[in-house]
Design a protein around this motif. Structure first.
Motif, PDB file in Angstrom:
ATOM      1  N   SER A 143       0.823  -1.209   0.000  1.00 59.01           N
ATOM      2  CA  SER A 143       0.000   0.000   0.000  1.00 59.01           C
ATOM      3  C   SER A 143       0.859   1.263   0.000  1.00 59.01           C
ATOM      4  O   SER A 143       0.486   2.279  -0.592  1.00 59.01           O
ATOM      5  N   PHE A 144       2.013   1.198   0.658  1.00 64.15           N
ATOM      6  CA  PHE A 144       2.948   2.331   0.657  1.00 64.15           C
ATOM      7  C   PHE A 144       3.419   2.615  -0.764  1.00 64.15           C
ATOM      8  O   PHE A 144       3.414   3.758  -1.228  1.00 64.15           O
ATOM      9  N   HIS A 145       3.803   1.573  -1.469  1.00 62.36           N
ATOM     10  CA  HIS A 145       4.322   1.733  -2.834  1.00 62.36           C
ATOM     11  C   HIS A 145       3.216   2.175  -3.791  1.00 62.36           C
ATOM     12  O   HIS A 145       3.492   2.901  -4.754  1.00 62.36           O
ATOM     13  N   GLN A 146       1.984   1.755  -3.514  1.00 59.62           N
ATOM     14  CA  GLN A 146       0.874   2.211  -4.344  1.00 59.62           C
ATOM     15  C   GLN A 146       0.646   3.706  -4.155  1.00 59.62           C
ATOM     16  O   GLN A 146       0.389   4.436  -5.112  1.00 59.62           O
ATOM     17  N   LYS A 147       0.757   4.189  -2.917  1.00 62.26           N
ATOM     18  CA  LYS A 147       0.624   5.621  -2.638  1.00 62.26           C
ATOM     19  C   LYS A 147       1.730   6.408  -3.334  1.00 62.26           C
ATOM     20  O   LYS A 147       1.499   7.512  -3.841  1.00 62.26           O
ATOM     21  N   VAL A 148       2.937   5.848  -3.353  1.00 65.80           N
ATOM     22  CA  VAL A 148       4.061   6.491  -4.029  1.00 65.80           C
ATOM     23  C   VAL A 148       3.761   6.631  -5.520  1.00 65.80           C
ATOM     24  O   VAL A 148       3.954   7.698  -6.112  1.00 65.80           O
ATOM     25  N   ARG A 149       3.284   5.561  -6.126  1.00 63.96           N
ATOM     26  CA  ARG A 149       2.961   5.619  -7.553  1.00 63.96           C
ATOM     27  C   ARG A 149       1.878   6.656  -7.835  1.00 63.96           C
ATOM     28  O   ARG A 149       1.989   7.460  -8.776  1.00 63.96           O
ATOM     29  N   GLU A 150       0.822   6.651  -7.022  1.00 61.93           N
ATOM     30  CA  GLU A 150      -0.262   7.611  -7.204  1.00 61.93           C
ATOM     31  C   GLU A 150       0.233   9.053  -7.028  1.00 61.93           C
ATOM     32  O   GLU A 150      -0.203   9.962  -7.730  1.00 61.93           O
ATOM     33  N   GLY A 151       1.163   9.229  -6.096  1.00 64.06           N
ATOM     34  CA  GLY A 151       1.744  10.552  -5.881  1.00 64.06           C
ATOM     35  C   GLY A 151       2.504  11.041  -7.098  1.00 64.06           C
ATOM     36  O   GLY A 151       2.360  12.208  -7.513  1.00 64.06           O
ATOM     37  N   TYR A 152       3.302  10.172  -7.681  1.00 67.15           N
ATOM     38  CA  TYR A 152       4.041  10.538  -8.891  1.00 67.15           C
ATOM     39  C   TYR A 152       3.099  10.932 -10.018  1.00 67.15           C
ATOM     40  O   TYR A 152       3.312  11.945 -10.709  1.00 67.15           O
ATOM     41  N   LEU A 153       2.073  10.135 -10.224  1.00 66.75           N
ATOM     42  CA  LEU A 153       1.142  10.410 -11.320  1.00 66.75           C
ATOM     43  C   LEU A 153       0.402  11.725 -11.095  1.00 66.75           C
ATOM     44  O   LEU A 153       0.130  12.458 -12.048  1.00 66.75           O
ATOM     45  N   GLU A 154       0.107  12.033  -9.840  1.00 68.30           N
ATOM     46  CA  GLU A 154      -0.568  13.300  -9.540  1.00 68.30           C
ATOM     47  C   GLU A 154       0.357  14.483  -9.833  1.00 68.30           C
ATOM     48  O   GLU A 154      -0.068  15.485 -10.418  1.00 68.30           O
ATOM     49  N   LEU A 155       1.634  14.377  -9.431  1.00 71.55           N
ATOM     50  CA  LEU A 155       2.590  15.448  -9.715  1.00 71.55           C
ATOM     51  C   LEU A 155       2.747  15.648 -11.220  1.00 71.55           C
ATOM     52  O   LEU A 155       2.819  16.783 -11.701  1.00 71.55           O
ATOM     53  N   ALA A 156       2.796  14.548 -11.949  1.00 72.23           N
ATOM     54  CA  ALA A 156       2.960  14.632 -13.400  1.00 72.23           C
ATOM     55  C   ALA A 156       1.749  15.285 -14.059  1.00 72.23           C
ATOM     56  O   ALA A 156       1.895  16.043 -15.031  1.00 72.23           O
ATOM     57  N   ARG A 157       0.575  15.014 -13.544  1.00 73.84           N
ATOM     58  CA  ARG A 157      -0.636  15.631 -14.099  1.00 73.84           C
ATOM     59  C   ARG A 157      -0.637  17.146 -13.874  1.00 73.84           C
ATOM     60  O   ARG A 157      -1.145  17.911 -14.705  1.00 73.84           O
ATOM     61  N   LYS A 158      -0.071  17.570 -12.763  1.00 73.15           N
ATOM     62  CA  LYS A 158      -0.058  18.999 -12.432  1.00 73.15           C
ATOM     63  C   LYS A 158       0.946  19.778 -13.273  1.00 73.15           C
ATOM     64  O   LYS A 158       0.788  20.978 -13.482  1.00 73.15           O
ATOM     65  N   GLU A 159       2.019  19.123 -13.722  1.00 75.14           N
ATOM     66  CA  GLU A 159       3.055  19.791 -14.520  1.00 75.14           C
ATOM     67  C   GLU A 159       3.382  18.968 -15.766  1.00 75.14           C
ATOM     68  O   GLU A 159       4.479  18.431 -15.892  1.00 75.14           O
ATOM     69  N   PRO A 160       2.452  18.862 -16.695  1.00 79.35           N
ATOM     70  CA  PRO A 160       2.659  17.985 -17.854  1.00 79.35           C
ATOM     71  C   PRO A 160       3.809  18.410 -18.763  1.00 79.35           C
ATOM     72  O   PRO A 160       4.365  17.575 -19.477  1.00 79.35           O
ATOM     73  N   ILE A 161       4.157  19.693 -18.748  1.00 81.68           N
ATOM     74  CA  ILE A 161       5.249  20.149 -19.609  1.00 81.68           C
ATOM     75  C   ILE A 161       6.601  19.645 -19.083  1.00 81.68           C
ATOM     76  O   ILE A 161       7.481  19.260 -19.857  1.00 81.68           O
ATOM     77  N   ARG A 162       6.755  19.640 -17.764  1.00 77.36           N
ATOM     78  CA  ARG A 162       8.043  19.205 -17.181  1.00 77.36           C
ATOM     79  C   ARG A 162       8.181  17.689 -17.157  1.00 77.36           C
ATOM     80  O   ARG A 162       9.285  17.168 -17.292  1.00 77.36           O
ATOM     81  N   TRP A 163       7.081  16.977 -16.999  1.00 77.65           N
ATOM     82  CA  TRP A 163       7.139  15.529 -16.807  1.00 77.65           C
ATOM     83  C   TRP A 163       6.965  14.754 -18.114  1.00 77.65           C
ATOM     84  O   TRP A 163       6.146  15.111 -18.952  1.00 77.65           O
ATOM     85  N   LEU A 164       7.742  13.678 -18.230  1.00 79.97           N
ATOM     86  CA  LEU A 164       7.569  12.700 -19.302  1.00 79.97           C
ATOM     87  C   LEU A 164       7.284  11.361 -18.642  1.00 79.97           C
ATOM     88  O   LEU A 164       8.144  10.807 -17.951  1.00 79.97           O
ATOM     89  N   ILE A 165       6.071  10.854 -18.823  1.00 81.85           N
ATOM     90  CA  ILE A 165       5.705   9.556 -18.239  1.00 81.85           C
ATOM     91  C   ILE A 165       5.986   8.465 -19.264  1.00 81.85           C
ATOM     92  O   ILE A 165       5.512   8.523 -20.396  1.00 81.85           O
ATOM     93  N   VAL A 166       6.764   7.474 -18.847  1.00 84.22           N
ATOM     94  CA  VAL A 166       7.123   6.366 -19.732  1.00 84.22           C
ATOM     95  C   VAL A 166       6.683   5.057 -19.077  1.00 84.22           C
ATOM     96  O   VAL A 166       6.948   4.833 -17.893  1.00 84.22           O
ATOM     97  N   ASP A 167       6.034   4.226 -19.842  1.00 81.40           N
ATOM     98  CA  ASP A 167       5.583   2.919 -19.346  1.00 81.40           C
ATOM     99  C   ASP A 167       6.800   2.041 -19.071  1.00 81.40           C
ATOM    100  O   ASP A 167       7.523   1.650 -19.987  1.00 81.40           O
ATOM    101  N   GLY A 168       7.016   1.723 -17.791  1.00 83.55           N
ATOM    102  CA  GLY A 168       8.199   0.960 -17.390  1.00 83.55           C
ATOM    103  C   GLY A 168       8.163  -0.500 -17.761  1.00 83.55           C
ATOM    104  O   GLY A 168       9.164  -1.206 -17.581  1.00 83.55           O
ATOM    105  N   LYS A 169       7.025  -0.998 -18.289  1.00 84.22           N
ATOM    106  CA  LYS A 169       6.945  -2.407 -18.688  1.00 84.22           C
ATOM    107  C   LYS A 169       7.618  -2.655 -20.033  1.00 84.22           C
ATOM    108  O   LYS A 169       7.867  -3.805 -20.396  1.00 84.22           O
ATOM    109  N   GLN A 170       7.870  -1.612 -20.781  1.00 84.03           N
ATOM    110  CA  GLN A 170       8.436  -1.764 -22.117  1.00 84.03           C
ATOM    111  C   GLN A 170       9.900  -2.221 -22.054  1.00 84.03           C
ATOM    112  O   GLN A 170      10.568  -2.062 -21.030  1.00 84.03           O
ATOM    113  N   PRO A 171      10.415  -2.774 -23.161  1.00 81.20           N
ATOM    114  CA  PRO A 171      11.829  -3.176 -23.195  1.00 81.20           C
ATOM    115  C   PRO A 171      12.754  -1.989 -22.936  1.00 81.20           C
ATOM    116  O   PRO A 171      12.415  -0.840 -23.242  1.00 81.20           O
ATOM    117  N   VAL A 172      13.918  -2.280 -22.384  1.00 77.46           N
ATOM    118  CA  VAL A 172      14.892  -1.236 -22.029  1.00 77.46           C
ATOM    119  C   VAL A 172      15.223  -0.351 -23.227  1.00 77.46           C
ATOM    120  O   VAL A 172      15.257   0.884 -23.101  1.00 77.46           O
TER     121      VAL A 172
END
Length: 213
Positions: A163-192
């Motif tokens: 649950s701690f790690h889920q809160k961390v993930r949700e926190g990151y996504l919220e920060l990214a939504r607030k500043e979309p120009i600064r943030w680049l969200i990349v799906d970590g499941k993709q190949p390196v």
């Protein structure tokens, strides 16, 4: 307020998301095109920071309260901004940092439940007003990211409840939504390689914008 002439790029994400690997790949690519570049990490990056990193990250029978944790991370940040990041940016170097102030907001704020306004004030002091030009978030579900690290659970944060790690993930996504120009969200499941290509496309675009004519 900090001033800078170089490009400041940070990598963020939960445990086991692959950000350290991608930070190194980006550093190597920038070096290949002969742009001066510095790769560092938080906590760490300075002699003092490395000492505190061992205390903060390694599992040991020491009780560190959330507020103590917050202030220790802030102390490391003051040191690395003063000794490494700001001087490098002032000379026109690109700086890549594996974690920065956003980690504190999500881990100690969203994860530990500390007051976000308090964290913002402490971050402002620690960063001396410095903000990244680009923050790359490697987004990955905690169930996947922790499984990647299951054979080397020697980090205090790895052993926190899901649950701690889920809160961390949700926190990151919220920060990214607030500043979309600064943030680049990349799906970590993709190949390196796929991830590194996405990151390079964005970073190269910014590098050309600051490159002198």
């Amino acid at each position: 307020m900090s001033s800078k002439s170089g490009l400041f790029i940070t990598f963020e994400g939960g445990e086991g998301c692959g950000k350290s690997t991608q930070a190194k790949i980006l550093y190597q690519k920038i070096q290949q095109i002969e742009i001066p570049c510095v790769l560092t990490q938080e906590p760490g990056g300075t002699p003092l920071g490395n000492e505190v990193r061992n205390l903060l990250k390694t599992k040991r029978p020491v009780n560190i309260t959330p507020k103590t944790e917050l202030l220790l991370f802030a102390a490391c940040r003051v040191q690395i901004v003063t000794e490494v990041i700001q001087p490098s940016l002032d000379t026109g170097k690109t700086v890549i940092c594996d974690r920065f102030s956003d980690s504190t907001i999500v881990y100690q704020g969203f994860g530990r439940g500390l007051d976000l306004k308090l964290i913002e004030k402490i971050n402002d002091i620690a960063t001396q007003g410095l903000k990244p030009d680009l923050t790359i978030l490697l987004d990955l579900r905690p169930q996947i990211s922790l499984q990647r690290k299951s054979n080397r659970m020697n980090d205090r944060f790895d052993t926190e409840d899901i649950s701690f790690h889920q809160k961390v993930r949700e926190g990151y996504l919220e920060l990214a939504r607030k500043e979309p120009i600064r943030w680049l969200i990349v799906d970590g499941k993709q190949p390196v390689d796929t991830i590194s290509q996405i990151i390079w496309q964005k970073a190269n675009e910014l590098l050309h914008q600051i490159k002198p004519a």
